[in-house]
Design a protein around this motif. Structure first.
Motif, PDB file in Angstrom:
ATOM      1  N   THR A  78       0.825  -1.211   0.000  1.00 16.56           N
ATOM      2  CA  THR A  78       0.000   0.000   0.000  1.00 16.56           C
ATOM      3  C   THR A  78       0.858   1.259   0.000  1.00 16.56           C
ATOM      4  N   THR A 119      -2.804  -9.196  -5.292  1.00 17.69           N
ATOM      5  CA  THR A 119      -3.410  -8.048  -5.954  1.00 17.69           C
ATOM      6  C   THR A 119      -4.208  -8.527  -7.160  1.00 17.69           C
ATOM      7  N   GLU A 174      -3.467 -10.512   2.880  1.00 25.79           N
ATOM      8  CA  GLU A 174      -3.672  -9.145   2.403  1.00 25.79           C
ATOM      9  C   GLU A 174      -4.038  -9.190   0.926  1.00 25.79           C
ATOM     10  N   HIS A 216      -5.628  -6.732  -2.407  1.00 32.88           N
ATOM     11  CA  HIS A 216      -5.974  -5.407  -2.902  1.00 32.88           C
ATOM     12  C   HIS A 216      -6.407  -5.494  -4.361  1.00 32.88           C
ATOM     13  N   VAL A 276      -6.600  -3.200  -7.596  1.00 31.58           N
ATOM     14  CA  VAL A 276      -5.943  -1.956  -7.992  1.00 31.58           C
ATOM     15  C   VAL A 276      -6.232  -1.650  -9.464  1.00 31.58           C
TER      16      VAL A 276
END
Length: 222
Positions: free
Chosen positions: A19, A52, A72, A74, A76
């Motif tokens: 991040t 990601t 984790e 994400h 994007v």
């Protein structure tokens, strides 16, 4: 006097949270949209474990529930499907103004592949393109993934080269949405290889392919 017409600042970092790197890229991109005269940048680093997904990626390629996960994750703005980053994988984020090079996204993707193919060649390894896909393969295994975002011809995101990562993390996804082609790492061919030594080859090959003078602006461990 430099033989190159263009300079590119090299930020050579070690381990940086995803991040933090993402926000940094967005800031650099915004700065260059506002002032296209700013110099190009190449960021080389590694990330702690993180998954990601590209903006149009399908969550079905995750083999776990990303809404209730210890990992984790994400989503994007880059293109491409799901990928995995972790220590031992060298990630490159070029922040380039393509108006200085060629305003052609396919050309840019092929240039990034060329950087990685030349890097492998430095180790006597024959990296290959796979028609219909983006990335670099080695003896049938995908060792490098590429996903980019371009705004006003300024690039962000980039490439990830599996040097010596823990490959277990890839087992939790369908990497890049490709079901029938395995991922690999350079350590499978060169057991003692490290990201530290590969960085210099990637930087040199990047400078050659894009015909830039790399100016170091940041050191490993910074």
């Amino acid at each position: 006097m430099s033989l190159h017409q263009r300079r590119c600042l090299l930020h050579n970092l070690e381990l940086k949270p995803y991040t933090d790197a993402l926000m940094w890229q967005r800031t650099l991109l915004g700065d260059r949209i506002n002032d296209p005269s700013l110099e190009d940048i190449l960021i080389l680093l590694e990330h702690p474990p993180v998954y990601t997904l590209g903006q149009g990626a399908s969550s079905e390629f995750l083999k776990f529930d990303h809404t209730n996960s210890i990992y984790e994750v994400h989503r994007v703005e880059r293109g491409g499907e799901v990928t995995y980053h972790c220590p031992g994988q060298l990630v490159g984020y070029p922040i380039l103004n393509l108006q200085r090079y060629r305003k052609d996204l396919h050309w840019y993707l092929r240039q990034l592949e060329e950087v990685l193919i030349r890097t492998l060649k430095a180790y006597g390894l024959q990296g290959e393109r796979n028609p219909g896909f983006t990335g670099v393969w080695l003896e049938g295994r995908k060792v490098a993934a590429i996903g980019i975002k371009v705004s006003r011809w300024i690039t962000m995101h980039g490439f990830a080269l599996n040097v010596c990562p823990d490959m277990i993390g890839f087992e939790r996804i369908v990497p890049c949405g490709i079901t029938d082609k395995p991922v690999g790492s350079l350590a499978q061919w060169i057991p003692d290889i490290t990201c530290l030594e590969v960085r210099s080859h990637v930087a040199q090959c990047f400078a050659e392919v894009f015909d830039v003078e790399l100016v170091t602006d940041g050191a490993v461990n910074s």
